[in-house]
Scaffold this motif. Structure first.
Motif, PDB file in Angstrom:
ATOM      1  N   VAL A 297     -28.778  88.234  50.444  1.00 10.04           N
ATOM      2  CA  VAL A 297     -28.225  87.085  49.676  1.00 10.04           C
ATOM      3  C   VAL A 297     -28.021  85.938  50.799  1.00 10.04           C
ATOM      4  N   PRO A 298     -27.636  84.542  50.330  1.00 15.26           N
ATOM      5  CA  PRO A 298     -27.598  83.573  51.293  1.00 15.26           C
ATOM      6  C   PRO A 298     -26.504  83.440  51.872  1.00 15.26           C
ATOM      7  N   VAL A 299     -26.358  82.473  52.714  1.00 21.74           N
ATOM      8  CA  VAL A 299     -25.045  82.258  53.160  1.00 21.74           C
ATOM      9  C   VAL A 299     -24.584  80.819  53.147  1.00 21.74           C
ATOM     10  N   THR A 300     -23.270  80.791  52.893  1.00 24.81           N
ATOM     11  CA  THR A 300     -22.661  79.397  52.644  1.00 24.81           C
ATOM     12  C   THR A 300     -21.520  79.172  53.629  1.00 24.81           C
ATOM     13  N   ASP A 301     -21.055  77.853  53.569  1.00 30.07           N
ATOM     14  CA  ASP A 301     -20.156  77.582  54.426  1.00 30.07           C
ATOM     15  C   ASP A 301     -18.491  77.307  53.605  1.00 30.07           C
ATOM     16  N   HIS A 302     -18.322  78.036  52.480  1.00 36.29           N
ATOM     17  CA  HIS A 302     -17.108  78.097  52.137  1.00 36.29           C
ATOM     18  C   HIS A 302     -16.117  78.983  52.974  1.00 36.29           C
ATOM     19  N   THR A 303     -14.957  78.781  52.716  1.00 38.59           N
ATOM     20  CA  THR A 303     -13.801  79.622  53.377  1.00 38.59           C
ATOM     21  C   THR A 303     -12.636  79.804  52.535  1.00 38.59           C
ATOM     22  N   TYR A 304     -11.690  80.284  53.303  1.00 42.92           N
ATOM     23  CA  TYR A 304     -10.251  80.632  52.531  1.00 42.92           C
ATOM     24  C   TYR A 304      -9.732  79.157  52.002  1.00 42.92           C
ATOM     25  N   GLU A 305      -9.905  78.180  52.793  1.00 45.13           N
ATOM     26  CA  GLU A 305      -9.468  76.676  52.539  1.00 45.13           C
ATOM     27  C   GLU A 305      -9.884  76.239  51.302  1.00 45.13           C
ATOM     28  N   ASP A 306     -11.170  76.689  50.653  1.00 44.15           N
ATOM     29  CA  ASP A 306     -11.893  76.281  49.545  1.00 44.15           C
ATOM     30  C   ASP A 306     -10.966  76.900  48.330  1.00 44.15           C
ATOM     31  N   CYS A 307     -10.527  78.064  48.516  1.00 39.60           N
ATOM     32  CA  CYS A 307      -9.717  78.539  47.709  1.00 39.60           C
ATOM     33  C   CYS A 307      -8.291  77.941  47.550  1.00 39.60           C
ATOM     34  N   ARG A 308      -7.848  77.671  48.731  1.00 38.78           N
ATOM     35  CA  ARG A 308      -6.631  76.671  48.578  1.00 38.78           C
ATOM     36  C   ARG A 308      -6.679  75.206  47.981  1.00 38.78           C
ATOM     37  N   LEU A 309      -8.049  74.848  47.928  1.00 36.73           N
ATOM     38  CA  LEU A 309      -8.163  73.641  47.474  1.00 36.73           C
ATOM     39  C   LEU A 309      -8.562  73.793  45.886  1.00 36.73           C
ATOM     40  N   MET A 310      -9.180  75.103  45.567  1.00 37.57           N
ATOM     41  CA  MET A 310      -9.331  75.207  44.329  1.00 37.57           C
ATOM     42  C   MET A 310      -7.789  75.308  43.315  1.00 37.57           C
ATOM     43  N   ILE A 311      -6.945  75.968  44.066  1.00 35.04           N
ATOM     44  CA  ILE A 311      -5.604  76.012  43.430  1.00 35.04           C
ATOM     45  C   ILE A 311      -4.851  74.622  43.292  1.00 35.04           C
ATOM     46  N   SER A 312      -5.056  73.823  44.234  1.00 34.21           N
ATOM     47  CA  SER A 312      -4.715  72.457  44.098  1.00 34.21           C
ATOM     48  C   SER A 312      -5.400  71.603  43.143  1.00 34.21           C
ATOM     49  N   ALA A 313      -6.675  71.904  42.900  1.00 32.07           N
ATOM     50  CA  ALA A 313      -7.302  71.330  41.737  1.00 32.07           C
ATOM     51  C   ALA A 313      -6.721  71.712  40.356  1.00 32.07           C
ATOM     52  N   GLY A 314      -6.571  72.862  40.232  1.00 33.52           N
ATOM     53  CA  GLY A 314      -5.947  73.272  39.159  1.00 33.52           C
ATOM     54  C   GLY A 314      -4.472  72.724  38.772  1.00 33.52           C
ATOM     55  N   GLU A 315      -3.884  72.667  39.828  1.00 32.04           N
ATOM     56  CA  GLU A 315      -2.444  72.040  39.885  1.00 32.04           C
ATOM     57  C   GLU A 315      -2.647  70.527  39.361  1.00 32.04           C
ATOM     58  N   LEU A 316      -3.617  70.039  39.636  1.00 34.70           N
ATOM     59  CA  LEU A 316      -3.920  68.431  39.336  1.00 34.70           C
ATOM     60  C   LEU A 316      -4.824  68.201  38.144  1.00 34.70           C
ATOM     61  N   THR A 317      -4.688  69.411  37.220  1.00 41.47           N
ATOM     62  CA  THR A 317      -5.280  69.615  35.957  1.00 41.47           C
ATOM     63  C   THR A 317      -6.906  69.246  36.103  1.00 41.47           C
ATOM     64  N   LEU A 318      -7.304  69.494  37.271  1.00 44.36           N
ATOM     65  CA  LEU A 318      -9.124  69.645  37.252  1.00 44.36           C
ATOM     66  C   LEU A 318      -9.391  70.737  37.164  1.00 44.36           C
ATOM     67  N   PRO A 319     -10.761  71.048  36.645  1.00 46.79           N
ATOM     68  CA  PRO A 319     -11.290  72.440  36.565  1.00 46.79           C
ATOM     69  C   PRO A 319     -11.168  73.000  38.056  1.00 46.79           C
ATOM     70  N   MET A 320     -10.724  74.368  38.344  1.00 40.50           N
ATOM     71  CA  MET A 320     -10.413  74.927  39.833  1.00 40.50           C
ATOM     72  C   MET A 320     -11.747  74.595  40.616  1.00 40.50           C
ATOM     73  N   GLU A 321     -12.711  74.935  39.965  1.00 43.46           N
ATOM     74  CA  GLU A 321     -14.005  74.956  40.939  1.00 43.46           C
ATOM     75  C   GLU A 321     -14.406  73.476  41.308  1.00 43.46           C
ATOM     76  N   ALA A 322     -13.830  72.603  40.778  1.00 45.03           N
ATOM     77  CA  ALA A 322     -13.988  71.151  41.492  1.00 45.03           C
ATOM     78  C   ALA A 322     -13.489  71.088  42.866  1.00 45.03           C
ATOM     79  N   GLY A 323     -12.681  71.797  43.123  1.00 54.03           N
ATOM     80  CA  GLY A 323     -12.004  71.848  44.911  1.00 54.03           C
ATOM     81  C   GLY A 323     -12.927  72.361  45.615  1.00 54.03           C
TER      82      GLY A 323
END
Length: 531
Positions: A297-323
């Motif tokens: 599999v490949p490697v990426t530079d995602h981390t737990y902070e991306d998950c927090r941004l996903m939650i924030s995106a959802g709260e801002l009525t954006l698609p969660m993956e936008a974060g």
């Protein structure tokens, strides 16, 4: 020959999109046949397995209580020895295997686990489900890293005590430092302590890639044995991520399967070089690469902070993956903290509020800036649109604002802009002066700039002072870049008209430097800077 503008913008390769866009989504789709099969099997399997699990837990809890009786978890903690160690490594491990067997798990072990002297730390990845705890059973119940709150969980809290975990407290500011110190102490005990098992990803993914490893397992600079996990089942009922089935649904679906296969493979220990002992990120990167190659599999530079941004995106009525921005890479290369990126997300949400899918077209971009679509605006939009698909997502927006707009928002640039507007040099810009220059710059004769003028004129005095002009520019950095883009277009047209020969120069590099003396300056702020 006149200089030629290059519109195919060169991009820094390391800031291109990752191989896996969203590793935090569970995309299992249940067909009608799958649902019928689960219902028919579940009628028989779920009650039987529920009874078996209850029986195992009824035996496990008193054994765990006896094993940990009057054994401290805090303060001067010593490793379990004698009968306690036997109860933990043998009896509790056996009960753990019985527990997972009752749930229908079929365990396949590959490779050989080395001793704690050879590799004091076990690094397990990918971490994709709460069922991953089975690796602790297979590894003989090594120590783990656990939150203090987990100890208070009924029944399971007592089982966690048997592992003598390294405890993490969210309430204490020095918790991270103490955790690292305790891991290092155990890792360098030369076999006195059992191995420490760590999931370095720090959060659950869908196993499509390996995200950024946290450094706790690699700071001690001791040999680490990588352990990889696979769930090679036709129907994925185990993956527990930020988008997908709930934990209860996954547990029920898993109990409805005839069996669930899990493969646990112990790779050869990774011994750090002298350079890797001094650099935990380098050692973590090496181990991650070895594990990714073994998994294919490949490697990426995602981390737990991306998950927090996903939650924030959802709260801002954006698609969660936008974060998702690959926070590790973005924060390192652009020198941004999580709070900075979250603030940019809020600004992006305002711009993207009227569009679907969390992506901004040039029409929404122009509407947000209260400007018509002109060559200058198109060039600015092209700088943001890194993949050339005609839209801007949040990741592109963060890179654009940080690397393009904010460097252009200097006081010299703002004063130059103010002087161009202030044609009579009375230190204030009237509505007539403001509209006249923008009509000329944007090439639109019937442009109505009343709304934008009022927004900049904070005190509604009928004219704009430099303080108001600067305050607006600092909170709307896109306008500063639009202005330097306009000046660059004017310079290009002047050079083209004079017929002067000049080198070919890429748009992104030239626009980043801005007008005037900066044209001969360093490109350290450019989007092509060295990785």
């Amino acid at each position: 020959m006149p200089p030629q503008r290059i519109f195919a913008l060169p991009r820094q390769q390391s800031l291109l999109l990752p191989a896996v866009i969203n590793p935090f989504v569970q995309e299992t789709k249940l067909s009608k046949a799958d649902i019928i099969k689960c219902v028919l099997l579940g009628i028989f399997l779920v009650p039987i397995r529920g009874i078996l699990l209850s029986l195992v837990l009824m035996i496990t809890w008193p054994v765990a209580v006896i094993t940990t009786f009057k054994h401290p978890l805090k303060g001067s903690v010593e490793p379990m020895t004698g009968w306690r160690r036997f109860m933990c490594r043998r009896v509790m491990a056996l009960l753990g295997r019985a527990y997972y067997f009752a749930m229908g798990f079929r365990v396949v072990v590959k490779g050989k686990q080395v001793s704690s002297r050879e590799a004091p730390i076990l690094a397990v990845a990918p971490h994709s489900t709460f069922f991953d705890g089975i690796v602790c059973i297979v590894a003989g119940l090594p120590s783990t890293v656990s939150r203090v709150e987990n100890l208070a969980t009924p029944i399971f809290g007592r089982c966690v005590r048997c592992l003598q975990p390294v405890l993490v407290s969210r309430e204490r500011t020095d918790s991270r430092k103490n955790t690292i110190r305790e891991i290092e102490k155990r890792a360098k005990s030369e076999g006195v302590w059992p191995q420490v098992l760590i999931f370095p990803e720090g959060t659950c993914t869908n196993r499509s890639c390996l995200i950024t490893f946290k450094l706790g397992a690699f700071i001690p600079g001791v040999p680490v044995q990588p352990v990889i996990m696979r769930y090679p089942n036709k129907l994925d009922t185990v993956t527990w991520t930020w988008q997908g089935f709930s934990s209860k649904t996954l547990l029920l679906l898993t109990l409805c399967q005839l069996y669930t296969t899990v493969e646990i493979e112990f790779l050869p220990p990774q011994i750090p070089t002298e350079e890797e002992k001094k650099s935990a990120p380098l050692f973590a990167s090496t181990v991650r690469r070895v594990m990714a190659e073994a998994l294919g599999v490949p490697v990426t530079d995602h981390t737990y902070e991306d998950c927090r941004l996903m939650i924030s995106a959802g709260e801002l009525t954006l698609p969660m993956e936008a974060g998702l921005v690959e926070f590790t890479k973005i924060s390192r290369k652009l020198n941004l903290k999580w709070e900075n990126v979250q603030k940019e997300l809020e600004g992006f949400a305002v711009m993207a509020s009227s569009c679907k899918g969390g992506r901004i077209s040039i029409q929404e971009f122009a509407r947000f800036l209260k400007l018509p679509i002109t060559p200058a605006l198109e060039e600015l939009f092209a700088l943001f649109d890194r993949d050339g698909d005609g839209t801007i997502d949040f990741r592109e927006y963060v890179i654009g604002v940080t690397m393009l707009c904010r460097p252009a928002n200097t006081e010299d640039v703002l004063r130059m802009a103010f002087k161009l507007f202030d044609t009579d040099e009375d230190q204030r810009i009237t509505r007539l002066e403001f509209s006249a220059l923008l009509r000329s710059a944007l090439g639109v004769s019937d442009l109505n700039m009343t709304k934008l003028f009022k927004e900049i004129d904070a005190d509604a005095s009928g004219f704009i002072t430099f303080a108001e002009f600067e305050a607006f520019a600092l909170t709307h950095p896109e306008y500063a870049k639009l202005f330097t883009t306009y000046l660059e277009l004017q310079r290009y047209q002047a050079l083209k008209g004079s017929g002067d020969e000049g080198p070919e120069w890429p748009l992104e590099e030239a626009l980043l430097q801005g007008p005037g003396p900066a044209d001969q300056g360093s490109d350290s702020a450019s989007d092509k800077k060295d990785d």
